[in-house]
Design a protein around this motif. Structure first.
Motif, PDB file in Angstrom:
ATOM      1  N   VAL A   1      -5.013   2.864  -3.635  1.00  0.00           N
ATOM      2  CA  VAL A   1      -5.813   3.656  -2.419  1.00  0.00           C
ATOM      3  C   VAL A   1      -7.228   3.178  -2.005  1.00  0.00           C
TER       4      VAL A   1
ATOM      5  N   ASP B   1     -10.707   0.755  -2.705  1.00  0.00           N
ATOM      6  CA  ASP B   1     -10.841  -1.038  -2.575  1.00  0.00           C
ATOM      7  C   ASP B   1     -11.799  -0.902  -3.667  1.00  0.00           C
TER       8      ASP B   1
ATOM      9  N   HIS C   1       0.844  -1.278  -0.045  1.00  0.00           N
ATOM     10  CA  HIS C   1       0.062   0.273  -0.328  1.00  0.00           C
ATOM     11  C   HIS C   1       0.588   1.592  -0.229  1.00  0.00           C
TER      12      HIS C   1
ATOM     13  N   ALA D   1       0.698   2.399  -5.162  1.00  0.00           N
ATOM     14  CA  ALA D   1      -0.558   1.731  -5.131  1.00  0.00           C
ATOM     15  C   ALA D   1      -1.735   2.705  -4.737  1.00  0.00           C
TER      16      ALA D   1
END
Length: 77
Positions: free
Chosen positions: A68, A70, A61, A66
């Motif tokens: 962030v 969902d 993360h 990455a």
């Protein structure tokens, strides 16, 4: 809590992945198992977690690029 630099986390994740592959190919060398234990411990300490699964999620993360958000919360359709 102090946070490890993303470059350090990236190196740890790469080392973990390489050692995991070595162990999956049947290398039962005690030195490799010790290196794996050391990397797991360092990842957990560096991410403030207590198990390797949570440590890997936390480390990934923090890496550049990455995601962030969902995907499970995204609307379907």
């Amino acid at each position: 809590m102090l946070l490890a630099h993303p470059a350090v986390l990236d190196d740890l994740v790469q080392r973990y992945t390489a050692l995991e592959q070595a162990l999956m190919t049947g290398e039962a060398d005690p030195a490799i198992r010790q290196k794996m234990a050391d990397v797991v411990y360092t990842l957990c300490v560096s991410t403030g977690t207590r198990d390797i699964d949570a440590a890997l999620v936390a480390a990934r993360h923090r890496l550049p690029g990455a995601r962030v958000e969902d995907d499970s919360a995204a609307p379907v359709g």
